[in-house]
Motif scaffolding. Sequence first.
Motif: not given
Length: 102
Positions: A27-34, A39-44
């Motif tokens: 999903k290309n979530i690693y390496g994106m700004p925190f 916002k993308t994952t709804g986590l943390d």
Amino acid sequence: MPTAPGGHRTPDRSFVGHLSSIEWDDKNIYGMPFATWQKTTGLDLYSVVANPLYANTSTLTLSANSPALNAGIILPSVTHDFNGAPRPTSGSYDLGACQSSQ
């Protein structure tokens, strides 16, 4: 690619081994700004990426201008911090194991 003993890849591209499970980034979530990741994952959603500005690194107490002061959420089941000091009953907790007296 290193593998855990007895591990194998599954059709969904995750790797399963003894006592480990790794999900590959499709999903290309690693390496994106925190903030984007939150916002993308709804986590943390309550995490903060900042220098905690400790007053004392031995006791992990926070300085008066720490971004971790009052940045947490109330957890009714957590009534005391790591050192036994009471957590507030209203307002916000400090992030981390130790509640400041500020």
